[in-house]
Design an enzyme around this catalytic site. Sequence first.
Site, PDB file in Angstrom:
ATOM      1  N   LYS A 214       0.840  -1.196   0.000  1.00 47.34           N
ATOM      2  CA  LYS A 214       0.000   0.000   0.000  1.00 47.34           C
ATOM      3  C   LYS A 214       0.877   1.248   0.000  1.00 47.34           C
ATOM      4  O   LYS A 214       1.814   1.351   0.795  1.00 47.34           O
ATOM      5  CB  LYS A 214      -0.911  -0.004   1.228  1.00 47.34           C
ATOM      6  CG  LYS A 214      -1.825   1.190   1.326  1.00 47.34           C
ATOM      7  CD  LYS A 214      -2.718   1.072   2.551  1.00 47.34           C
ATOM      8  CE  LYS A 214      -3.537   2.341   2.743  1.00 47.34           C
ATOM      9  NZ  LYS A 214      -2.687   3.480   3.172  1.00 47.34           N
ATOM     10  N   SER A 236      -2.075   4.810  -3.567  1.00 46.63           N
ATOM     11  CA  SER A 236      -2.457   5.604  -2.411  1.00 46.63           C
ATOM     12  C   SER A 236      -1.348   6.561  -2.026  1.00 46.63           C
ATOM     13  O   SER A 236      -0.164   6.209  -2.094  1.00 46.63           O
ATOM     14  CB  SER A 236      -2.760   4.668  -1.227  1.00 46.63           C
ATOM     15  OG  SER A 236      -2.925   5.386  -0.022  1.00 46.63           O
ATOM     16  N   HIS A 238      -1.508   7.737   1.071  1.00 52.26           N
ATOM     17  CA  HIS A 238      -1.739   7.655   2.517  1.00 52.26           C
ATOM     18  C   HIS A 238      -2.740   8.719   2.975  1.00 52.26           C
ATOM     19  O   HIS A 238      -2.603   9.301   4.056  1.00 52.26           O
ATOM     20  CB  HIS A 238      -0.421   7.792   3.289  1.00 52.26           C
ATOM     21  CG  HIS A 238      -0.372   6.974   4.542  1.00 52.26           C
ATOM     22  ND1 HIS A 238       0.223   5.734   4.609  1.00 52.26           N
ATOM     23  CD2 HIS A 238      -0.853   7.207   5.782  1.00 52.26           C
ATOM     24  CE1 HIS A 238       0.125   5.254   5.831  1.00 52.26           C
ATOM     25  NE2 HIS A 238      -0.529   6.131   6.571  1.00 52.26           N
ATOM     26  N   ARG A 241      -1.270  12.018   3.930  1.00 52.10           N
ATOM     27  CA  ARG A 241      -0.668  12.120   5.256  1.00 52.10           C
ATOM     28  C   ARG A 241       0.791  11.675   5.291  1.00 52.10           C
ATOM     29  O   ARG A 241       1.389  11.607   6.367  1.00 52.10           O
ATOM     30  CB  ARG A 241      -1.487  11.296   6.250  1.00 52.10           C
ATOM     31  CG  ARG A 241      -2.891  11.842   6.453  1.00 52.10           C
ATOM     32  CD  ARG A 241      -3.787  10.881   7.212  1.00 52.10           C
ATOM     33  NE  ARG A 241      -3.331  10.584   8.563  1.00 52.10           N
ATOM     34  CZ  ARG A 241      -3.526  11.362   9.619  1.00 52.10           C
ATOM     35  NH1 ARG A 241      -4.164  12.516   9.478  1.00 52.10           N
ATOM     36  NH2 ARG A 241      -3.105  11.006  10.809  1.00 52.10           N
ATOM     37  N   VAL A 272     -12.331   9.217  -1.887  1.00 57.31           N
ATOM     38  CA  VAL A 272     -13.606   8.594  -2.266  1.00 57.31           C
ATOM     39  C   VAL A 272     -14.674   8.973  -1.251  1.00 57.31           C
ATOM     40  O   VAL A 272     -14.567   8.648  -0.067  1.00 57.31           O
ATOM     41  CB  VAL A 272     -13.461   7.063  -2.355  1.00 57.31           C
ATOM     42  CG1 VAL A 272     -14.820   6.406  -2.581  1.00 57.31           C
ATOM     43  CG2 VAL A 272     -12.501   6.689  -3.471  1.00 57.31           C
ATOM     44  N   GLY A 292     -11.454   5.646   3.877  1.00 60.40           N
ATOM     45  CA  GLY A 292     -10.920   5.865   5.210  1.00 60.40           C
ATOM     46  C   GLY A 292     -11.708   6.841   6.050  1.00 60.40           C
ATOM     47  O   GLY A 292     -12.492   6.448   6.916  1.00 60.40           O
ATOM     48  N   ARG A 293     -11.554   8.149   5.811  1.00 57.53           N
ATOM     49  CA  ARG A 293     -12.137   9.160   6.698  1.00 57.53           C
ATOM     50  C   ARG A 293     -13.651   9.023   6.884  1.00 57.53           C
ATOM     51  O   ARG A 293     -14.133   9.136   8.015  1.00 57.53           O
ATOM     52  CB  ARG A 293     -11.767  10.561   6.204  1.00 57.53           C
ATOM     53  CG  ARG A 293     -10.288  10.908   6.438  1.00 57.53           C
ATOM     54  CD  ARG A 293      -9.963  12.285   5.897  1.00 57.53           C
ATOM     55  NE  ARG A 293      -8.589  12.689   6.158  1.00 57.53           N
ATOM     56  CZ  ARG A 293      -7.564  12.514   5.312  1.00 57.53           C
ATOM     57  NH1 ARG A 293      -7.772  11.917   4.151  1.00 57.53           N
ATOM     58  NH2 ARG A 293      -6.349  12.918   5.636  1.00 57.53           N
TER      59      ARG A 293
END
Length: 343
Positions: A214, A236, A238, A241, A272, A292-293
């Site tokens: 990843k 990705s 990250h 970040r 996304v 994620g978020r």
Amino acid sequence: MQPSLASIRERARVLLDGICRVCPVCDGWRCPSGVPGMGGIGTGAAFRNNIAALAAWQVNMRVLHDHKDQDLSLRLFGKRLAFPILGAAVAGARVNFQGRVSEEELARAFVLGAVEAGSLAFTGDGPLPELMDAGLKAIKAVGGRGIPVIKPWEDMEIMALIRRAEDAGAVAVGIDVDAAGLVNMTRAGQLVEPKTVEQIAKIAGATSLPLILKGVMTVADAEAAVEGGATAIVVSNHGGRALDHTPGTAAVLPEIAAAVGDKIIVLADGGVRSGVDVLKMLALGARAVLVGRPLAVAAIGGGAVGVRLQLEALADDLAVAMRLTGCGDLNDVSKGLLRPIHN
């Protein structure tokens, strides 16, 4: 009575006061904090670039067709999934969320919520052993339906953690190779490092689990992953970040997928926020996407139920987007669905 996503988001807004505003549009412009926290590194440009890269594509509507029912299912890492939307690895509750939720609660919410929705979630790692411990415990509790992601420690430490993943029955194991310079890790004095093709090959050859790398953002790294024997990559940055001013993932995904898509499973994350965003990532070459978020907000506001509801809402949105672009199943999704915006 089942809570609504709106009520879950409102509860998360209260619990995350001072950490995340739970904005109506999560685009990185109003984050009060970066790393640690929910925002991006440095200026936050990499986080915002993820949103902009997806917004640079429009979707061609096609409604005169015979695809009246949409099949979102796929097979991934030996498992049948209801849809191509997975939970990304979100961890570090004590640091990123100031302990307002425990590490075990966070990991359980992601893993169990994803399983109940018919999908999978990744779990995280970090400077505190409790991160990996919580993820593996959650994965083991659901019969192994989860994917732990390991930081790029020294090889012997990675192998020790892979053995624990095998013992937990995990369906695959990941290494977030872009964590080689993460601020959280360096501040904690933790030794993480870039990996060579030879190191990846040694690790991949020492486990029967599919190995996922990843944090791939270039064709060169994607080709190195293929050469090293990885089963999959996640395109990705990250979540913006790791390194400031990286491009958005949707900007580099097409060239990476074109170069290695037939040789390795290509997944993607970054920005996304809707089923239409999922459709765009799939059309640009991803087999499935990680979120994620939005799931972190759902997990903090509603636990496993919140994660399930958020994933199901994204899947419902994807089904509508597929119907309105003439897609009956995931095999119908192609780059021809998209139109670039030319400035």
